[in-house]
Design an enzyme around this catalytic site. Structure first.
Site, short mmCIF file in Angstrom:
data_model
loop_
_atom_site.label_atom_id
_atom_site.label_comp_id
_atom_site.label_asym_id
_atom_site.label_seq_id
_atom_site.Cartn_x
_atom_site.Cartn_y
_atom_site.Cartn_z
N GLU A 278 60.06 68.05 59.20
CA GLU A 278 60.89 69.24 59.06
C GLU A 278 62.25 69.04 59.73
O GLU A 278 63.28 69.47 59.22
CB GLU A 278 60.16 70.45 59.67
N GLU A 281 64.23 67.04 57.49
CA GLU A 281 64.61 67.85 56.33
C GLU A 281 65.81 68.74 56.68
O GLU A 281 66.77 68.87 55.91
CB GLU A 281 63.43 68.72 55.86
N CYS A 298 55.06 76.91 58.25
CA CYS A 298 53.75 76.61 58.85
C CYS A 298 52.74 77.72 58.63
O CYS A 298 51.55 77.51 58.76
CB CYS A 298 53.88 76.43 60.36
N SER A 318 61.31 75.44 54.03
CA SER A 318 61.06 74.01 54.17
C SER A 318 59.95 73.63 53.20
O SER A 318 59.02 74.40 52.98
CB SER A 318 60.63 73.70 55.60
N LYS A 357 44.80 81.00 56.60
CA LYS A 357 44.51 79.57 56.41
C LYS A 357 43.34 79.36 55.46
O LYS A 357 43.24 78.36 54.77
CB LYS A 357 44.21 78.91 57.75
N GLU A 360 44.95 79.56 52.29
CA GLU A 360 45.85 78.43 52.08
C GLU A 360 45.09 77.19 51.59
O GLU A 360 45.53 76.48 50.68
CB GLU A 360 46.59 78.09 53.39
N GLU A 365 47.61 73.64 44.93
CA GLU A 365 48.46 72.48 45.23
C GLU A 365 47.99 71.73 46.48
O GLU A 365 48.55 70.69 46.83
CB GLU A 365 49.93 72.90 45.35
N CYS A 502 50.87 82.42 66.24
CA CYS A 502 49.47 82.15 65.91
C CYS A 502 48.50 82.60 67.00
O CYS A 502 47.35 82.92 66.72
CB CYS A 502 49.28 80.66 65.66
#
Lengths: 577, 565
Positions: A278, A281, A298, A318, A357, A360, A365, A502
């Site tokens: 990141e 990036e 994230c 990102s 999560k 996710e 993908e 988190c």
């Protein structure tokens, strides 16, 4: 100041204070159910009623402001009797499945029933019988257990500004659900699970995936590995009664080994990796005129929020996968290769403070390894449950180390768990990579804390880097609307879905409130300071990963395994014709 | 319209044209036929009668000499369709299409009122022709419904002819805002929505409250089953609401009003909406009214029909576009109403009183009614009573006068058993208390409430347990579900009443009902929950023996409940 009398005690408090707050100052804790400090103050359940001299009816302490000369009685027989009857009514519409309930012994309704010493329910009538909604991979809604306190509605609406659930129907038929009683999976719910965190009962809870993990652990053909999210080590202790803020890293590792995991790895490792990807990036975007500000990616709840509500801003995100998913992709490629294990036999589990999560890891993908990269996500709460089932007394377990190589990490990876942590970790690396000099002070304290929107400018060489950090989606909106309006000149923004980051995620131990969040944050930075290495680019295992496998940040393999794309989503599912 | 002179000019010219309705024969017109256009009469096809009359008038070549006006509700719905023919104020009832010809050819052409269509006081030999001589009307005092016999509700000039907007003119040009509030306070007017709070004080609090803008809201969410007082005003005299609200706007410093009307009142919405348009066109709403610099406008908000939206905080929440649910008070609307801003919220009937109070003065108003309840009250009479419909009586009129003299007593010589005041959350009052004067405090002392004015009469064939069940069933349906005592408590009360009325009642059920009822009353969030148990409590208070008969003997003295053994 307002002077009043509560239970014969005189007290002076500021104007605007509620009776509940004033009583608390006198050490009188008036029982509540729907009340949730600063978030849900609506006077709905009526458990907190008190007697106020001269008032025609009882007064709900949680919403009633104090008045000069007010005389309050909180514990007369009549008040106790009224509260008891209200509780009895609530219980008369409750399934009473306490022994088989996910919130057994951690239920506010159960605690009230215990405190009031209710021995019978005199009302045998209809009970709410709406079906359970288990459409979502992360969150289960069980309207039968709902007490209609609306805390979930308040967090979803006020804190997260998602508005996925609201009161539907009316009277005895009321229920909390998406509009038109649609299923959670079909609406704009971002799966953050903040609702499950504030639910006093088990009307909203995480999907329990422990069974799948037990099965995998028992399967001799499976090589079962686990990753633990940064925040888990400062919260899993609470599930067995440790003080909030207890750090249980070593004991958790030991416990996981005793559960039978073949390897115990750490998401902190891919957190460090995220910083390299990141960070590069960001530098690339700055140098090549790419889309700025760049926003962290994230937090899967935040990603889904962006896809539903700010699809036009998706190019700002990102392309880095979250540390969990980077880990998942590497576990079944790099690690499988290195350990000589067929990736088909690897069962990859992650322990997360997060419900999103769970969603996710099921995104289509997230199969870069050719398999589902992460097979099962367990929340901190579920891990606590597994420890209890296995009879593991975490407090008395020895402290053990993570396995190499995917268990090696730095303090920079660790602080990902707190709001501002990703930004701080990135700054530690970007500064040194860009300037080639060692940071004079590694602690970017301006990134830390619970403030909803934090802004700063950090001098990195010649470039003043403008940053913003938000936690809680309502705060994210403030910054996102600025970007939309063309009024944001930040370079880099960290957005975390959940309040506090988190450590306050929807999969955290219950209760989680502001005070507890702060303790977990403190523990996070304590853990950071205890680490020998505190900068991601100094992580030897990450450097080895690049040498052996990935070659360089943003390289070809990185793109294949560590980066992703996003999808515009509607507020509601399109009707099928 | 910019000036008082213009208003006076319109008033005078229109008043001259309407002299006939005051009993003054006209040189150019033979008659004005005021056909009641209330809900009951419309349902009984009064519009067909109007068509038939028009045809007949045309046939006789006098179409241009007779006006037929569809008015708001005249009150005696049981006799509908009804009509008044001016100038001689002849009252006709139970009209049918075929009667149109007789009225036109006998009465209007020949001057002979049609005897068979006239009202007959029960027991009287001769019919009573003139509306002003009929007992039913004589005992009433019309302030709120002052215009329903006289005006075309779609004509702003008809309203102006009856001194409409003169009060607004007075308030804007001759009174300071504080004086207006003082006048309303002095009048003793109390909120007609049911709770009976001093209207003037409410205005005073809002005027003094910090925050701007301020809002004026009209509660037209009339939801009591069988009640249509507010509907009658909205349909029959919509300008009186507009004028009342504008006066308040001046008094408290507000430029925006909202009228919240339930969607089930399409005609009220249409009439009010047209009235607002007309008022704007005449410069009586909008900017710089009467060139005094005062701006005021009104928007209509349509409610979706939830009973709870009649509760003030739920109504305000609904106006904001949110689910109509009550919120805790304090803060009261005076400090934090619509959009959290200071707001005056009054009921339709309250608003309709305002122009009269300002025009005729607080002193005049306070001579009507009792010491603590001033003015009149509109009631909707329903149930086992001869003259069902709308009546307006001075406060302090006894229940007996209302039920037996104005209401015409109980049909089929049945015995009176009780009267329920205050709608579904009111209380049942038995025969022993028929001489109670109707005012806020006397009704409260009996365990009933004034409410918004529903009055349901029950006779010996009514089972009091069954009626309590009926009312609590309504509240169970209409509970918003926000607070637990109302959401679950009323449901449990209903379930207990269901078992009592089917022969499954248990020893202790009465006490359990009382415990539930008193707790719900003292702990529920809003007025709906706090009053929902009233019918149960009051029927237990006055008719406990009926409950006991149901539980112990499986006996329903009225023969209403069926017990399955």
């Amino acid at each position: 100041m307002i002077t009043l009398t509560i239970d014969n005690q005189k007290i002076a408090v500021e104007e605007g204070t509620t009776i509940l707050e004033a009583a608390e100052k006198l050490g009188i804790k008036i029982p509540t159910l729907c009340y949730l400090k600063d978030i849900n103050v609506i006077g709905a359940c009526r458990i907190c009623v008190v007697e106020v001299q001269g008032a025609k009816a009882y007064v709900p302490a949680c919403v009633a402001p104090v008045a000069e000369g007010m005389v309050v009685r909180t514990n007369t027989p009549a008040v106790i009797k009224a509260r008891k009857l209200i509780l009895e009514l609530i219980l008369s519409d409750h399934p009473m499945e306490c022994l088989t309930c996910v919130r057994n012994q951690n239920c506010e309704l159960q605690k009230l029933a215990e405190a009031f010493g209710l021995t019978e329910i005199r009302f045998e009538g209809e009970k709410t019988s709406y079906p359970i909604d288990n459409s979502s991979p992360a969150i289960v809604r069980d309207p039968r257990k709902c007490v209609l306190c609306r805390r979930c509605v308040a967090v979803c609406t006020e804190i997260q500004t998602v508005n996925a659930i609201q009161a539907q129907e009316r009277g005895f038929n009321s229920l909390i659900a998406p509009a038109f009683n649609e299923q959670l999976a079909n609406v704009e719910c971002v799966q953050c699970g903040q609702c499950s965190l504030v639910c006093p009962t088990a009307a909203i809870h995480e999907v329990d995936d422990t069974g799948r993990v037990w099965e995998a652990l028992a399967d001799p053909k499976k090589h079962v590995i686990v990753q633990t999210a940064p925040a888990t080590r400062v919260q899993v202790g609470e599930t067995i009664g440790a003080e909030p803020g207890s750090i249980v890293t070593g004991q958790m590792v030991a416990g996981l080994r005793r559960l039978g995991f073949d390897k115990v790895f750490d998401t902190d490792f891919t957190a460090d990796l995220t910083i390299l990807e990141e960070g590069n990036e960001l530098l690339q975007r700055i140098q090549t005129g790419g889309t700025l500000p760049m926003i962290t990616s994230c937090s899967p709840g935040w990603i889904k929020f962006a896809e539903h509500f700010y699809p036009d801003l998706l190019p700002h995100l990102s392309t880095c996968k979250s540390p969990q998913q980077m880990f998942g992709a590497l576990a079944k490629t790099y690690y499988a290769e290195k350990a000589g294990i067929d990736p088909a036999d690897i069962f990859s589990v992650s322990i997360m403070p997060c419900t999103a999560k769970k969603y996710e890891c099921t995104r289509p993908e997230m199969k870069s390894s050719g398999y589902q990269d992460v097979d099962v996500v367990l929340t901190s709460r579920e891990l606590g449950r597994m420890f209890k089932q296995a009879g593991l007394d975490m407090a008395n377990l020895p402290e053990e180390e993570y396995d190499a190589p995917l268990g090696i990490s730095t303090g920079a990876g660790e602080i990902f768990g707190a709001s501002g942590g990703v930004m701080e970790a990135a700054l530690r690396t970007v500064y040194e990579v860009v300037t080639g000099k060692e940071l004079p002070n590694i602690n970017f304290t301006e990134c830390r804390g619970l403030t909803g929107v934090k802004e700063a400018t950090v001098q990195v060489g010649d470039l003043p880097v403008k940053i913003a950090i938000t936690n809680g989606l309502g705060n994210a909106r403030k910054v996102l609307d600025k970007i939309r309006a063309g009024e944001a000149d930040y370079h880099f923004i960290e957005i975390m879905c959940c309040p506090g980051g988190c450590i306050g995620g929807g999969g955290s131990p219950i209760p989680t409130d502001t005070e507890i969040r702060l303790k977990r944050i403190d523990a996070t930075y304590t853990e950071d300071e205890r680490m020998a290495l505190r900068k991601s680019h100094e992580n030897p295992a990450v450097n080895e990963l690049y040498q052996e496998f990935l070659e360089k940040p943003l390289g070809h393999k990185s793109h294949e395994l560590l980066h992703t794309h996003y999808t515009k989503r509607n507020r509601y599912q399109e009707e099928e014709c | 319209m910019k000036s008082l002179d213009e208003l006076a000019k319109i008033r005078d010219s229109r008043r001259a044209a309407l002299k006939i309705r005051e009993g003054v024969p006209s040189a150019t017109e033979k008659a004005h036929i005021m056909m009641c256009g209330g809900a009951g009469c419309i349902s009984s096809k009064c519009t067909d009668i109007v068509e038939a009359m028009k045809e007949c008038l045309a046939k006789n070549g006098i179409a241009d000499q007779v006006q037929i006006i569809l008015t708001g509700c005249m009150g005696p719905c049981d006799m509908g369709p009804v009509a008044i023919v001016y100038p001689d104020a002849t009252f006709y009832r139970r009209l049918k299409v075929k009667d149109a010809e007789a009225i036109v050819e006998e009465h209007i052409l020949k001057g002979n009122p049609v005897q068979r269509l006239l009202y007959r006081t029960p027991g009287a030999k001769e019919p009573t022709r003139c509306v002003h001589d009929i007992d039913l009307f004589k005992k009433q005092k019309k302030i709120v419904l002052r215009n329903n016999f006289y005006i075309d509700p779609t004509s702003i000039e008809d309203y102006i002819a009856r001194d409409g907007y003169a009060a607004l003119a007075k308030a804007l040009t001759q009174m300071e805002p504080g004086e207006i509030i003082e006048e309303v306070k002095k009048s003793g007017l109390r909120g007609r929505g049911g709770a009976g709070f001093s209207t003037g004080m409410k205005w005073g609090f809002t005027a003094a409250a910090k925050g701007s803008p301020k809002y004026v809201v009209c509660n037209g969410d009339e939801g009591d089953p069988g009640a249509f007082m507010d509907r009658s005003v909205l349909e029959g005299d919509p300008h009186s609401i507009i004028e009342g609200m504008a006066i308040c706007g001046r008094a408290i410093g507000s430029e925006q009003g909202y009228v919240y009307v339930r969607a089930e009142y399409p005609l009220a919405i249409e009439r009010l909406s047209n009235a607002i348009d007309d008022a704007r066109r005449y410069g009586l709403l909008g900017k710089n009214i009467f060139e005094t610099g005062f701006n005021f406008d009104i928007e209509i908000r349509i409610g979706a029909g939830a009973f709870v939206c009649g509760e003030e905080t739920a109504l305000l929440t609904s106006i904001e576009g949110k689910r109509g649910e009550p919120r805790p008070r304090p803060p009261f609307p005076a400090n934090a109403g619509v959009w959290g801003k200071p707001t005056v919220l009054n009921n339709v009937e309250t608003w309709a009183n305002i122009p009269e109070i300002i025009l005729k003065g607080a002193e005049w108003f306070s001579t009507i009614g009792t010491e603590k309840s001033k003015g009149t009250k509109v009631f909707a009479l329903a149930g086992r009573i001869n003259n069902t419909g709308i009546v307006e009586v001075p406060m302090g009129t006894t229940l007996r006068e209302i039920v037996f003299e104005i209401g015409g007593g109980i049909p089929r010589k049945k015995l009176f058993k009780a009267v329920q005041t205050g709608g579904p959350s009111g209380g049942c009052i038995p025969a022993d208390y028929l001489d109670t004067p109707v005012d806020y405090d006397s009704l409260g002392a009996l365990g009933a409430i004034m409410g918004s004015g529903g009055m349901i009469v029950m006779d010996e064939d009514t089972c009091m347990v069954d009626i309590a069940k009926f009312f609590i069933d309504f509240c169970v349906d209409e509970s918003c579900g926000k607070c637990s005592p109302c959401r679950i408590g009323t449901k449990r009360m209903l379930e207990i009443l269901e078992r009592i009325t089917t022969g499954n009642g248990k020893e202790g059920d009465i006490e359990l009902l009382q415990e539930l009822a008193t707790t719900i009353k003292s702990t529920a969030l809003c007025g709906l929950g706090q009053t929902a148990p009233n019918p149960v409590l009051s029927t237990i208070r006055y008719f406990r023996h009926e409950y006991e008969e149901h539980i112990k003997e499986h006996y329903c003295r009225s023969g209403v409940c069926e017990f399955k053994e």
